[in-house]
Scaffold this active site. Structure first.
Site, PDB file in Angstrom:
ATOM      1  N   SER A 124      26.889  70.016 -27.726  1.00  0.00           N
ATOM      2  CA  SER A 124      25.483  70.419 -27.597  1.00  0.00           C
ATOM      3  C   SER A 124      24.605  69.558 -28.504  1.00  0.00           C
ATOM      4  CB  SER A 124      25.344  71.908 -27.900  1.00  0.00           C
ATOM      5  OG  SER A 124      24.071  72.385 -27.546  1.00  0.00           O
ATOM      6  N   ASP A 250      24.273  73.083 -15.988  1.00  0.00           N
ATOM      7  CA  ASP A 250      24.013  73.496 -17.364  1.00  0.00           C
ATOM      8  C   ASP A 250      22.660  74.213 -17.430  1.00  0.00           C
ATOM      9  OD1 ASP A 250      23.370  73.576 -20.158  1.00  0.00           O
ATOM     10  OD2 ASP A 250      24.787  71.963 -20.504  1.00  0.00           O
ATOM     11  N   HIS A 279      26.981  75.563 -19.934  1.00  0.00           N
ATOM     12  CA  HIS A 279      26.764  74.926 -21.226  1.00  0.00           C
ATOM     13  C   HIS A 279      27.953  75.213 -22.140  1.00  0.00           C
ATOM     14  CE1 HIS A 279      24.426  72.920 -24.295  1.00  0.00           C
ATOM     15  NE2 HIS A 279      24.631  73.929 -25.124  1.00  0.00           N
TER      16      HIS A 279
END
Length: 449
Positions: A124, A250, A279
């Site tokens: 991330s 995502d 995600h």
């Protein structure tokens, strides 16, 4: 598995928690009583850079750390400032473009364990930081390979995306709550550095960044912070083998932000996209007991360590080639189609590559011996990387195919579970709606007509 903590102090007085994982299955005990590795240890060290507000106790971080340790590698989680149970000890906290802490940690580990290959995994916002760091340090980085998982790439585009639909707004608010919790943990420091009233009233990530992140980072506006911190423009400067994995569904990091062309132009980068994965979850199988990208990263690092690319002393990156002189199809790019097949750009040359200086000199001599008509063709052929490097991305393609097939099964199961669990509420509501919607069609008056 056991955790060992090492407290690392930065030059500006900041405190970072480095959490090491000890693997009892490793034949040679890697840890001593002082919780530090032996200086002559040659096992690769995997450095994990977590996402926003994530730390070593976050489930996906632990899954990644334990999986890498089970492969016999040494693993260290580099917690961001203020996370991992440590206090903020300087007038600074991390953000999406802050690479200084990662740089200090990597340099420290390379100095402490000079014989151990260093590899890094960012997830991330940690992936965004990692890619940005790799580009900034270029060939000077001691990292020999890296992986960026679900990177936001362009923070400005992702900020716009998170305000687009209801699902994104829900995630936006949830992340803002996590950021506010982080701020409240360090209220004594952050209350005097930020617009504290604005922090307490934040209902979105942008609100928090406007009241805190940009203020502490000395950015004029939030958009300025997003533009300066995005890694999309940094991909071209990466000089080590880099595996990038992103899901097209995502809910936080939109595919619109992926730097497709930049990844294709840099032959050090493998960009893998999947139809599903969300995600970071990428759950594998019907029981979702494992995470696919963790295995993909492990196999990528395994292949990388067994190749000549792990020794970079006398090598030069192909990314230094002028973008105008390079075909866009010469970089590895793989995408999973709905039928489970792999679609690759320039598949015959979809390889990670770093050209050896000797190969470049030899190619130059060969070019001098051919005529002008063949020169253009020869130039394109010279850019093709050694065939043996193709083995590095072969496991990735294999896992991509497996993931596509398994995801379809998982999606049907999740759809079934969702229908069964929500029908007691949705069923009566749907029935009531349909009766009201079509009652005029079946009323006596309408029948007579």
């Amino acid at each position: 598995m056991h955790w060992f903590r090492q407290i690392f102090m930065t030059s500006d007085g900041g405190t970072l928690a480095l959490d090491w994982v000890e693997n009892a299955k490793v034949k040679k005990q890697a840890f001593q009583t002082n919780d530090a590795l032996q200086r002559d240890d040659k096992n690769p060290i995997i450095i994990i850079i977590p996402g926003l507000t994530s730390e070593s106790n976050t489930p996906y971080v632990k899954h990644l750390a334990f999986n890498m340790a089970n492969r016999g590698w040494n693993v260290v989680v580099s917690n961001h400032r203020g996370l991992g149970g440590v206090s903020i000890t300087s007038d600074c906290f991390y953000n999406g473009g802050w690479t200084e802490d990662v740089r200090k940690v990597i340099d420290h580990l390379h100095c402490q364990f000079p014989q151990a290959p260093l590899l890094a995994v960012g997830t991330s916002i940690g992936a965004n930081i990692l890619v940005k760091y790799l580009a900034e340090d270029g060939i000077n980085t001691p990292i020999t390979g890296a992986a960026a998982i679900c990177s936001p790439w362009d923070l400005l585009i992702c900020d716009r995306f998170m305000n687009r639909r209801l699902v994104q707004k829900f995630y936006n608010k949830a992340i803002a709550i996590g950021l506010k919790d982080y701020a409240h943990l360090h209220e004594a420091v952050l209350s005097r550095l930020t617009n504290w009233e604005g922090v307490k009233k934040s209902v979105s990530v942008r609100d928090f960044d406007d009241s805190a992140t940009r203020v502490v980072g000395n950015y004029e506006t939030v958009d300025t912070y997003y533009k300066c911190s995005s890694s999309s423009n940094s991909v071209k400067g990466v000089t080590v083998p880099l595996l990038c994995i992103s899901a097209l569904d995502d809910p936080l990091c939109t595919s619109e932000a992926i730097p497709w062309d930049e990844c294709r132009l840099n032959t050090n980068v493998v960009l893998a996209t999947t139809e599903h994965g969300g995600h970071l979850p990428f759950f594998e199988g019907l029981t979702a007991k494992s995470v696919w990208w963790v295995r993909a990263v492990g196999e990528f690092f395994d292949a990388l360590q067994s190749s000549s690319l792990s020794h970079r002393e006398n090598e030069v990156s192909v990314s230094s080639v002028n973008a105008l002189d390079t075909s866009i199809d010469h970089a590895p790019y793989v995408h999973v189609l709905q039928n489970g097949m792999i679609s690759a750009v320039g598949e015959e040359v979809a390889e990670i590559g770093i050209l050896n200086k000797e190969n470049v000199d030899q190619d130059k001599k060969e070019e001098d011996t051919i005529n002008a008509e063949q020169e253009k063709v020869s130039t394109e052929i010279d850019l093709i990387q050694p065939q043996k490097i193709v083995d590095i991305i072969a496991p990735v393609k294999k896992r991509l195919n497996q993931l596509s097939r398994q995801n379809r099964k998982s999606m049907w199961l999740l759809a079934y579970v969702a229908i069964v669990t929500t029908w007691p509420v949705v069923g009566p509501a749907l029935s009531f709606f349909l009766r009201r919607r079509f009652r005029n069609l079946f009323s006596p008056a309408s029948v007579k007509r």
